[in-house]
Every structure is written in structure tokens, then in C-alpha cells.
Design an enzyme around this catalytic site. Structure first.
Site, PDB file in Angstrom:
ATOM      1  N   CYS A 114      81.067  84.221  72.267  1.00 47.38           N
ATOM      2  CA  CYS A 114      79.819  83.572  72.694  1.00 47.38           C
ATOM      3  C   CYS A 114      79.910  82.928  74.075  1.00 47.38           C
ATOM      4  O   CYS A 114      79.850  83.610  75.087  1.00 47.38           O
ATOM      5  CB  CYS A 114      79.373  82.548  71.648  1.00 47.38           C
ATOM      6  SG  CYS A 114      77.656  81.991  71.902  1.00 47.38           S
TER       7      CYS A 114
ATOM      8  N   GLU B  18      78.329  84.724  65.321  1.00 47.98           N
ATOM      9  CA  GLU B  18      79.223  83.567  65.318  1.00 47.98           C
ATOM     10  C   GLU B  18      79.053  82.747  64.042  1.00 47.98           C
ATOM     11  O   GLU B  18      77.942  82.502  63.577  1.00 47.98           O
ATOM     12  CB  GLU B  18      78.921  82.705  66.548  1.00 47.98           C
ATOM     13  CG  GLU B  18      79.889  81.575  66.781  1.00 47.98           C
ATOM     14  CD  GLU B  18      79.653  80.869  68.117  1.00 47.98           C
ATOM     15  OE1 GLU B  18      80.519  80.083  68.531  1.00 47.98           O
ATOM     16  OE2 GLU B  18      78.596  81.118  68.737  1.00 47.98           O
TER      17      GLU B  18
ATOM     18  N   SER C 260      41.478  71.411  66.025  1.00 49.73           N
ATOM     19  CA  SER C 260      40.563  70.550  66.773  1.00 49.73           C
ATOM     20  C   SER C 260      39.502  71.309  67.558  1.00 49.73           C
ATOM     21  O   SER C 260      38.546  70.702  68.038  1.00 49.73           O
ATOM     22  CB  SER C 260      41.370  69.699  67.758  1.00 49.73           C
ATOM     23  OG  SER C 260      41.913  70.517  68.793  1.00 49.73           O
TER      24      SER C 260
ATOM     25  N   LYS D  90      88.075  80.080  69.108  1.00 46.96           N
ATOM     26  CA  LYS D  90      87.262  80.005  70.323  1.00 46.96           C
ATOM     27  C   LYS D  90      87.951  79.111  71.352  1.00 46.96           C
ATOM     28  O   LYS D  90      88.474  78.044  71.018  1.00 46.96           O
ATOM     29  CB  LYS D  90      85.873  79.457  69.982  1.00 46.96           C
ATOM     30  CG  LYS D  90      84.849  79.593  71.093  1.00 46.96           C
ATOM     31  CD  LYS D  90      83.451  79.222  70.591  1.00 46.96           C
ATOM     32  CE  LYS D  90      82.380  79.444  71.635  1.00 46.96           C
ATOM     33  NZ  LYS D  90      81.024  79.142  71.129  1.00 46.96           N
TER      34      LYS D  90
END
Length: 696
Positions: free
Chosen positions: A158, A28, A341, A97
């Protein structure tokens, strides 16, 4: 958008043709990249898209193959997310789209207009730069399908695959045999199977060929687009791309017999529905996709197989690692710096960087020229260098720097774990004490006010105790950035490092972090991952990466080590201070975000889930405590370090989780209703014979 995208598109077309393909589908908005966001509101973006398309139309690569290419287009002063179908220097169809992704990480309606004229086509006036190339003044724009001599092609874009009434249903009933889907679907833990299942179901019910192309890599934002392109036929997966890769271009192909689709569609129920389907306008394309035997989307006969999934532990090892590499090479710095750490969170971050180094070495050994070039640049190698990363530890020593920032409250155990882990993965490690700096800051306050704060174990108030912890935490951020800027210089190199944060998603949700402490960094690879999943990942990496040192991190009690050990010699415990376990936090997070629960409905659900081990009043106290601490700490999410998105309940305020950051934290009405309900419910946890199941 860049010239690089255009070059990658042309390279993919060239590879597809070399493999015998006659139709090529890309992801896309591939010309611009999906992550342009508000740049899609700028006219320049549309102009440059046409310029890149002009280059593709004139290229030798794009001849004698049907190409489905993504770009933004303005039609009648409205902006659309479009697929442009081209063939032999001509534009065949522009398909906008129709259904937009507009929740979670996506804001498509902010930038684009949905095409609501279903099965309707208009004429789009082409810009001069394209007219001069194609000889076309107008081209079809809208919801249509393409009919070649031997088959029919339809576009599904999509999000349209995920909608209840997906376009492929009506297109398939109208005779479309090949569906293309160009996607920008992001990675999330345990999410990929939904995509695969939808594609398999679509082609199983309808019959048909589904060509799914997804973006892969970091596109300038918190998301990692995880590829996993696929080709499906009649409910079976024929070809599958990688889900995580450092390669800029990846092409998958398959060869399919179109008669298999037609045979699949002989069921009478399908024929009855198809005969009543509304017709799509067919745009005629004078070409054939087959070689006289079947549709050619690849050079060899292809057989179906099972889709191969990664485990969640593998997803954590690979997804953030690929994102980190993309981020590192695009930011053009010399490496990463991590405050290490000795706890499991910074440990997991370091192991993800180790995984990145392993991926770089593997790609280099396979001859990936782009990876090698990027590795040479960031390690300061001259242009004529022949350096190729061939050992993850050696490469890490060049680009990964760690630092243990100890104070008088730090333990020898965490210092040793940090040093041993850095040695095991090859990081360039620095060990220091910050007590002088901490004392200096306390001294400034005492000089100005005449008061000296003390820890609670020495008789200090809660305000003093918290302030003294935060001094240490915030100084670690300052020292971290100093070392990130100057460590390369101290080693005789040029450039600077990006600082990595290591706060997990549960700590962010609870607000269990100091604002502007060492959780404030440039990027955070684990900020979207739960503590529970991180522990599973470390257990996996211990064996998969041959790092026995990781066992000691799994056995350690999570601790900030910011207060002196009291008379009882009890270690400062994260879970004790939070008032809830990390497993409980994951449950709260999913109910809050994914299942959209407020305090009352969360209590109701947890009575059903936890009622055999906890009384209603105990559950009520846990729920109220979570919501109170969530509310008073929500402001911290406005400044949270950008994190790789990995989890559906991420509390990231900047993109994903749009909620207030100033709450009336007492939730008077909701908490009162919880208390009333808790008093009225039976206590199943005390009933004899009830299974005392572990709270999950």
C-alpha cells in the site's frame, strides 16, 4: 473481523483458480478488515486472525495456488501489518509493512510498528493452532522475496508505493519480476489517477508485473474504499476491476508472458544499476507459476488497454451510493429518512439514494444473491419470498422516506420541488407544517422571561433574529428523528430508519449551519462534497438518470428559508449571508488544508490568482472574513454528522482535520500583516487593459 471475511477470501481464491490463476493477491488486512482501528490494540484481534488463517490453510480452495493474504501479527511483542504468503498448507513468508500511512485519514503508527530492518529476516514462532496444521514451528519474518522455479515475487504494501524510495525499485533491480501490492486506499474525488500513474511508472521504468489489490466498500468508517484493482505489465494496464460495486467479491485476472519482462529489462543503464543492487534474501518455494510458456495469472492471453476513469460527476453518483448501501445493510435497519427542503443539497442527497436504488436493481438483475437477500430483509419480505428489486422507484418507495418540514417562512416553490422530486425517484413522501411546534417553543421562552423575540425585518436584534431561525432548524432535527423512528410503524412495517444529513463540505468549512439542526443526522452522503461539484453532479444526473425536475433545483437561489421576506421581497440568500460565494469557499478550503496556508500566505496566493478582478484590500477583507468565521464556527466540527469522505479539504474534526476548535478568532498579528501588505501592493484590478477574468 468476521467469519464473513474468511468466507469472502476463500471465495476469491476459488474464483481465481477457476480462471486459471496460480497466484492470488488480496487487499490490505483482509482477514480483519482495515477499519478495525483501536481493535488492533486488542489481543483478541490477533488470536482470531490466526483462527481465520488456520481455516484458509486447511481449505481445499487454497491448495495448488500461491496466496498473498493480509492480517495483523505480533512479533516479539510488537504489532505489525503483515502479508502472509501461503502455498499448499504451508506459510512461505510473513512480510511486515515497512512504511506507514499516518496522515489524513490514517493512523497506522497508532496501531502498528514499521519494519525498519530492510533486507533482513528473522524467525517467527508460530502459534500452536498453526503448528498443528502446517507442521512448521518457525517461519521467515521480514523483508525478503520469494523465488519460485521460474520467477521471483516481491511484496510492496500500500503506502510503500507512494513513498519516494519505494521498495519495488530495489527489488526490481535485484531481479524481482512480480510485485504484489495489497492496499486499503480510500476514494477521493479525482484521486484514482495518482495510483494508476505510479503503478504504470514503476513497471515502465523497471519492467515487471504489478498485481494491485484494493479493498472495496464501507469498512465501518467514513471512508469508501474504491477497489479499482489492476494488473500492469511494463507500464501498460492489462486488467482493471470496477471502482464502485455492490459485490462482496470481485476477481480480475490476466495471462502474462514472463519473457516480456526480461526483454524489457535489457537496457544497459538498467543492467548497470542492477549489477550494483544489494541482494534480498530469497525464500525458496518449490513450485512453478507458469505452464511452460509464461506466468499464468489468468486463463486467456491478455492485451493492454487504456485505464477507464469515471468523471467526477459519476464518482459522486456511484461512490456515496455504494457506501450508503453497505452502511444500510450492515446496520440492519429498514431504510433511510431525509428532510427534503427543496434546495440543491438535500436534492443531491436524494439523487444519490436514487443512484443507490439503481445499483441495487442492476445487481439484482445480474443475480447477486447477497444484494437480493439484503433487499428482501430490509423491505420486510418473509424468508420464502421471491421478491427481487427490478425497478428503482418501486424499491425506493419501500426503503426511502422523505419529508418537507415547512414553516410560515417556507415558499410554495420549495414545497413543490420537494414533492415533485420525491415522486420522480419514488420516495415515500410526507409534507407537514411545523408552525405550531415553533410557536410552542417561542411561547415557553415568552412565558418564562416575559419577552417575545422578533425577526430583524420586524425590528428585532441580531440575537433575536438568529435564535428564531435556530428554533426552526433544531425542531426539524427533532421532528426528523421522530418520523424516522415511527414512519415504518405508521405504514404497517417494523424497524426504523437512518436519518440522512445534507450539509455540504463548504458549509461545514464556513460553519454555515446550526449546531444540532437537521444537519445533525446519522450519516451524511454529501458532507465531503463541495457545492460546486454538487451542482455539476445534479446537471449530470438530470440527463443520466432522466430526471428533468432537477433543472428547477439548479435555477433556484440557495436559501435556508428561515426568516420572513422583508419589504424589499428579497429571498434569504445563503451566499449573501455567508459573505462569500461557494466557489470562493472551495478555494479557501483547498488553500487552508491542501496547500497548508495560514491567513497571510493565503492572502499572498490569492493576490496572484484574483488580483486582476479584485483589489488587494478587497482580497484582504475576504481572507480575513473567511478566517474569522472559520474560527468562531470551528467548534461545530466536533459534532458534525459522520460524512462519506470525498474531498481533500474536508474540515471533519473527528478523523481527518486535526485542528483546534477554540481559536483566538481575531488573528491580530496575521490580520495586521495582511493589512500592511495590502496597502503596499498595486491595485491591478483598476489598471486599463487588464483582463477581468472571473474569480474561480
Amino acid at each position: 473481523m468476521s467469519q464473513g471475511n474468511c468466507e469472502r477470501i476463500l471465495r476469491s481464491i476459488k474464483i481465481a483458480k477457476a480462471k486459471g490463476a496460480t497466484i492470488r493477491v488480496g487487499p490490505e488486512l483482509e482477514i480483519t478488515g482495515y477499519g478495525c482501528l483501536d481493535h488492533f490494540l486488542e489481543g483478541d484481534t490477533f488470536l482470531h486472525s490466526w483462527e481465520m488463517l488456520a481455516t484458509i490453510l486447511q481449505s481445499e480452495e487454497a491448495q495448488d495456488i500461491v496466496c498473498d493474504i493480509g492480517m495483523p501479527i505480533a512479533h516479539k511483542n510488537c504489532t505489525y501489518n503483515c502479508r502472509v504468503i501461503i502455498h499448499n498448507g504451508k506459510i512461505v513468508l510473513i512480510r511486515p509493512k515497512m512504511w506507514m500511512a499516518n496522515d489524513g485519514n490514517y493512523r497506522e503508527l497508532r496501531h502498528f510498528t514499521p519494519w525498519h530492518k530492510h533486507r533482513q529476516v528473522e524467525q517467527h514462532s508460530l502459534p500452536g493452532i498453526i503448528r498443528r496444521i502446517t507442521g512448521q514451528s518457525f517461519v521467515p519474518f521480514g523483508d525478503a522475496v520469494i523465488a519460485t522455479e521460474d520467477t521471483v515475487i516481491g511484496v510492496e504494501l500500500c503506502e510503500e508505493l507512494f513513498t519516494p524510495a519505494s521498495p519495488h525499485i530495489l527489488m526490481g533491480l535485484d531481479g524481482v519480476e512480480i510485485f504484489t501490492n495489497s492496499s486499503a486506499s480510500h476514494h477521493e474525488l479525482r484521486k484514482l489517477n495518482r495510483r494508476v500513474d505510479l503503478i504504470k511508472e514503476a513497471t515502465q521504468k523497471l519492467g515487471g508485473i504489478y498485481l494491485y489489490a484494493n479493498q472495496q466498500g464501507c469498512d465501518g468508517d467514513r471512508l469508501y474504499y474504491d477497489g479499482a484493482c489492476m494488473i500492469a505489465l511494463n507500464g501498460a494496464i492489462l486488467a482493471q476491476g470496477s471502482q464502485f460495486s455492490l459485490s462482496d467479491v470481485e476477481v480480475i485476472t490476466a495471462t502474462i508472458d514472463i519473457e516480456a519482462v526480461r526483454a524489457h529489462r535489457t537496457d544497459s543503464s538498467r543492467r548497470m544499476q542492477a549489477s550494483q543492487a544489494e541482494a534480498y534474501e530469497r525464500i525458496i518455494l518449490d513450485t512453478r507459476l507458469d505452464g511452460g510458456m509464461g506466468i499464468r495469472v489468468g486463463e486467456d492471453e491478455t492485451k493492454s488497454g487504456e485505464f477507464m476513469y469515471h468523471t467526477p460527476e459519476e464518482e459522486i453518483a456511484l461512490g456515496p451510493a455504494c457506501w450508503l448501501w453497505d452502511y444500510l445493510r450492515r446496520s440492519r435497519v429498514q431504510g433511510y429518512f431525509l428532510p427534503l427542503s427543496g434546495g440543491i443539497d438535500s436534492c443531491a442527497t436524494a439523487v444519490i439514494v436514487h443512484s443507490m436504488c439503481r445499483l441495487v436493481v442492476t445487481a439484482s438483475q445480474h443475480g447477486d444473491e447477497q444484494v437480493i437477500a439484503d433487499a428482501r430483509r430490509m423491505t420486510g419480505e418473509p424468508e420464502y419470498s421471491t421478491y427481487v428489486p427490478n425497478d428503482p422507484k418501486e424499491f425506493a418507495n419501500r426503503i426511502f422516506h422523505t419529508c418537507y418540514m415547512g414553516t410560515e417562512n417556507s415558499s410554495p416553490e420549495t414545497r413543490k420541488r420537494a414533492k415533485d422530486l420525491a415522486a420522480a425517484i419514488g420516495a415515500y413522501h410526507v409534507d407537514l407544517n411545523m408552525d405550531t411546534a415553533v410557536s410552542a417553543v417561542k411561547g415557553i421562552f415568552s412565558f418564562v422571561t416575559g419577552r417575545t423575540p422578533t425577526f430583524a425585518v420586524h425590528g428585532g436584534s441580531p440575537a433575536e433574529n438568529l435564535a428564531l431561525q435556530n428554533i426552526q432548524a433544531r425542531l426539524r432535527m427533532v421532528v426528523g428523528y421522530l418520523f424516522a423512528q415511527l414512519l415504518p410503524w405508521a405504514r404497517g412495517k417494523v424497524g426504523a430508519l437512518l436519518v440522512l444529513g445534507s450539509a455540504n463540505v463548504d458549509e461545514s468549512l464556513r460553519g454555515y449551519l446550526t449546531k444540532y439542526d437537521c444537519s445533525s443526522a446519522d450519516v451524511n452522503p454529501i458532507g465531503g462534497i463541495s457545492k460546486t461539484d454538487l451542482k455539476k453532479f445534479i446537471k449530470y444526473a438530470e440527463t443520466a438518470f432522466d430526471l428533468p425536475i432537477l433543472e428547477s433545483f439548479l435555477d433556484a437561489i440557495p436559501s435556508a428559508e428561515l426568516i420572513p421576506i422583508g419589504a424589499d421581497n428579497a429571498v434569504q440568500s445563503d451566499e449573501a449571508e455567508m459573505g462569500m460565494t461557494y466557489d470562493e469557499l472551495s478555494v479557501f478550503g483547498r488553500l487552508r488544508k491542501v496547500e497548508k496556508c495560514g491567513p497571510l500566505s493565503m492572502f499572498g496566493k490569492l493576490v496572484g490568482e484574483w488580483g486582476t478582478t479584485l483589489s488587494p484590500s478587497q482580497i484582504a477583507e475576504k481572507v480575513k472574513h473567511f478566517w474569522f468565521t472559520y474560527a468562531i464556527n470551528r467548534h461545530k466540527m466536533t459534532t458534525i454528522t459522520p460524512s462519506v469522505h470525498m474531498e481533500a479539504y474536508s474540515p471533519d474534526d473527528n478523523r481527518f482535520d486535526m485542528r483546534p476548535f477554540l481559536y483566538p478568532a481575531r488573528f491580530d498579528h496575521q490580520f495586521h500583516k495582511i493589512d500592511v501588505l495590502a496597502d503596499s501592493l498595486p491595485n491591478r484590478a483598476t489598471q486599463p487593459g487588464v483582463d477581468k477574468a472571473k474569480v474561480d
